[in-house]
Motif scaffolding. Structure first.
Motif, PDB file in Angstrom:
ATOM      1  N   TYR A 187      11.812  27.461  22.896  1.00 50.18           N
ATOM      2  CA  TYR A 187      11.986  27.011  24.460  1.00 50.18           C
ATOM      3  C   TYR A 187      11.701  28.133  24.950  1.00 50.18           C
ATOM      4  N   PRO A 244      25.949  34.390  32.044  1.00 47.75           N
ATOM      5  CA  PRO A 244      26.647  33.635  31.268  1.00 47.75           C
ATOM      6  C   PRO A 244      26.264  32.302  31.212  1.00 47.75           C
ATOM      7  N   PRO A 247      24.297  31.112  27.524  1.00 49.41           N
ATOM      8  CA  PRO A 247      24.704  30.531  25.925  1.00 49.41           C
ATOM      9  C   PRO A 247      25.195  28.967  26.053  1.00 49.41           C
ATOM     10  N   SER A 248      26.152  28.409  27.625  1.00 49.41           N
ATOM     11  CA  SER A 248      25.815  27.030  27.637  1.00 49.41           C
ATOM     12  C   SER A 248      24.886  26.660  27.720  1.00 49.41           C
ATOM     13  N   ASN A 251      23.837  25.329  24.321  1.00 52.46           N
ATOM     14  CA  ASN A 251      24.830  24.375  23.605  1.00 52.46           C
ATOM     15  C   ASN A 251      24.233  23.435  23.798  1.00 52.46           C
ATOM     16  N   ARG A 252      24.294  22.923  25.268  1.00 52.36           N
ATOM     17  CA  ARG A 252      24.216  21.963  26.275  1.00 52.36           C
ATOM     18  C   ARG A 252      23.086  20.883  25.897  1.00 52.36           C
ATOM     19  N   PHE A 253      22.150  21.839  25.618  1.00 53.17           N
ATOM     20  CA  PHE A 253      20.055  21.036  25.729  1.00 53.17           C
ATOM     21  C   PHE A 253      19.786  21.191  24.343  1.00 53.17           C
ATOM     22  N   ILE A 254      19.325  21.715  23.638  1.00 55.10           N
ATOM     23  CA  ILE A 254      19.790  22.190  22.290  1.00 55.10           C
ATOM     24  C   ILE A 254      20.321  22.131  21.424  1.00 55.10           C
ATOM     25  N   GLY A 255      21.722  22.285  21.612  1.00 54.99           N
ATOM     26  CA  GLY A 255      22.533  22.019  20.435  1.00 54.99           C
ATOM     27  C   GLY A 255      22.678  22.295  19.048  1.00 54.99           C
ATOM     28  N   ARG A 256      21.928  23.660  19.053  1.00 55.26           N
ATOM     29  CA  ARG A 256      21.612  24.393  17.972  1.00 55.26           C
ATOM     30  C   ARG A 256      21.816  25.876  18.328  1.00 55.26           C
ATOM     31  N   GLN A 270      24.012  37.961  27.583  1.00 63.97           N
ATOM     32  CA  GLN A 270      24.403  36.319  27.367  1.00 63.97           C
ATOM     33  C   GLN A 270      23.801  36.348  26.189  1.00 63.97           C
ATOM     34  N   GLU A 273      23.896  37.832  22.976  1.00 62.65           N
ATOM     35  CA  GLU A 273      24.950  38.088  22.689  1.00 62.65           C
ATOM     36  C   GLU A 273      24.756  36.832  21.487  1.00 62.65           C
ATOM     37  N   TRP A 274      24.562  35.748  22.301  1.00 64.36           N
ATOM     38  CA  TRP A 274      24.612  34.827  21.750  1.00 64.36           C
ATOM     39  C   TRP A 274      23.973  34.120  20.196  1.00 64.36           C
ATOM     40  N   GLY A 277      25.142  36.681  17.390  1.00 61.54           N
ATOM     41  CA  GLY A 277      26.068  35.966  16.842  1.00 61.54           C
ATOM     42  C   GLY A 277      26.792  35.005  15.902  1.00 61.54           C
TER      43      GLY A 277
END
Lengths: 340, 340
Positions: A187, A244, A247-248, A251-256, A270, A273-274, A277
């Motif tokens: 991606y 920042p 990461p959002s 999460n919103r587009f890939i969800g993994r 970030q 970092e995400w 983690g």
């Protein structure tokens, strides 16, 4: 063999890769998936990581569907100096539209753009930037915008390295994308506009539109006279996929959660970092632009693509750093016929 | 054969499909990809469309990467009565949290939720809805929310059809998703929350998180004490993926125009219009809930999943309409062992 190599090298785009594959095949070895990467720690760590997460029955094994690799675009997959290429597009677009807007000759930030006065543009600040975005990225349908970007890519050329912008991609990263795609999904996660990148991402990187995450504006669905449904690009920011926001966006587009993240600036910190983690094997990597001769050299002080905090963080946490001069034998792909 | 069929039918989930495949194989025919669809125009049109767009060398051929099929979720892939299942989740969540919020006993809309008084909840309007969303869908990390939804799906059961909510999926649609996935990509494009759907979409439908487009809230990246990176769900709506928002969502998340769109309510109309407006072969379809006995019967007057304008538009434009009673031999999958 030499004559064949010479012949293939004259073919645009794939020549070098094909020669590498043929030469290796002739020697009966398995092909090097990263021929433009110099042997060393940076290359070995990537190859080792792919080996670890794909070896079934080991603790590091990750199922194929979860092998999500995310890449920043500007400065990571392609160059970003002397200014972001999307900014060059916006500048060229303002100039192309200027004859229809005589008022721009006396109004900032447009006056500054037309007169090549970056200080005046910068002085207009965030508000000026949004005005330029509204004038160049909105007030048209999504289809019309795609055609404008495609036309620009056909004609515009980089000011120093005389090539179309979408041929200033990093050859070693194309190889890495190929290696990772053979084992998972790649991606783009970029601060740049998703609509802008999708025009060339599939052709330039092999990354299809649905795997391009980026900043976006609001679009409005309308049925035009005659029944034609369109999406109008409005002068409103919907999402900023930077810092920042990355990461959002992931999460919103890939969800993994990604297992590998590659960036080159503090805007990618970030995202790394995400990624770091997550549970299980993870790989974080940075491109460090150290090669003023073949491309550009910049890091902590650069107004474009500043790499400062993320470089410290990489050192502190043992993330990989690719030194462009040390680790890459080739930076851009060999010239296509039209570029010679 | 009969004894084998009996045995397989007792296995949860895949029994019926396996029997169909075995029976067909025994007769030397190719398997029916849509065994729960009654032979007729609705089934034939879908099978014909897949045949047309996959036949190379014809005018209707569409390359595999462009074969994007989008499905509404509530009322299309699973049921949506007597209220959207995500609303049932929010209601149950308010009740679970109520002991920690004694003030809710006297405050609308929470009082109405706790006392099963839907009129009081409705009277609180849009503001009340956002308060419920904030209390149940925000104020926690993305990971915590996923666990809460997963736990709810394990324990909650539909009030009339006594099953877990994620087992109230439409068996014929599972078969259609499978047929389309063998030839292209399937996406959910729903007004429901993407984060909510992603918890079960892969297990229930075989649709992975990155192919779930939905409404979403703002998330904020934070590094917690101890260095743990998290995404906090904030009580702010980021995107409403419903009605005219669906074409925008498709454009933003997928970046390609679908070739097939399936919905069941007026909230899907613009998604079908956007799909119909593309160049080349296109297929638009609606589920019409006509079966009060096996599921629910509702359309033009229903407060949930109203199908009125879209039904007229389908008739006017020759879009397909699936009549649940006429066209589906089975509605929900055969009961799993735990459901008998």
């Amino acid at each position: 063999m030499a004559r064949l190599a010479l012949l293939l090298n004259r073919l645009p785009l794939l020549g070098a890769l094909m020669v590498a594959a043929l030469v290796t095949a002739a020697h009966g070895q398995s092909a090097d998936p990263l021929p433009s990467w110099r042997d060393g720690a940076a290359k070995q760590a990537l190859v080792d990581f792919v080996g670890r997460v794909t070896r079934e029955g080991t603790l590091d094994f990750i199922p194929p569907a979860e092998r999500v690799a995310v890449f920043d675009n500007d400065g990571t997959l392609w160059a970003e100096q002397p200014s972001y290429f999307q900014a060059a597009f916006a500048r060229d677009r303002v100039k192309a539209l200027a004859p229809e807007h005589p008022e721009w000759r006396d109004t900032q930030p447009f006056k500054g753009v037309i007169e090549n006065d970056p200080e005046a543009v910068a002085a207009a600040g965030q508000k000026g930037l949004l005005q330029i975005l509204a004038a160049t990225h909105a007030g048209m349908t999504t289809g019309a915008f795609n055609r404008i970007v495609a036309d620009w890519l056909k004609t515009a050329r980089h000011p120093r390295i005389d090539r179309p912008y979408d041929r200033l991609v990093h050859q070693p990263m194309l190889e890495l994308l190929g290696l990772l795609r053979a084992n998972g999904k790649t991606y783009i996660v970029s601060g740049g506009g998703a609509a802008f990148m999708r025009v060339f991402a599939e052709r330039a990187y092999g990354i299809p539109p649905e795997q391009v995450v980026g900043s976006s504006g609001v679009t409005k669905f309308e049925i035009k006279a005659g029944g034609l449904p369109v999406l109008e690009k409005e002068p409103k920011v919907a999402f900023i996929d930077d810092g920042p926001g990355k990461p959002s966006g992931i999460n919103r587009f890939i969800g993994r959660r990604p297992i590998l993240a590659f960036g080159n600036s503090d805007g990618d910190l970030q995202m790394l970092e995400w990624t770091a983690g997550g549970v299980g094997a993870r790989f974080m990597d940075l491109v460090h632009h150290t090669d003023a001769e073949r491309e550009y050299a910049y890091d902590r002080q650069s107004p474009v693509g500043r790499l400062d905090k993320a470089l410290d963080e990489a050192a502190a946490r043992g993330w990989a750093v690719v030194d462009l001069q040390r680790d890459w034998t080739v930076v851009v792909p060999p010239p296509a016929r039209s570029e010679r």
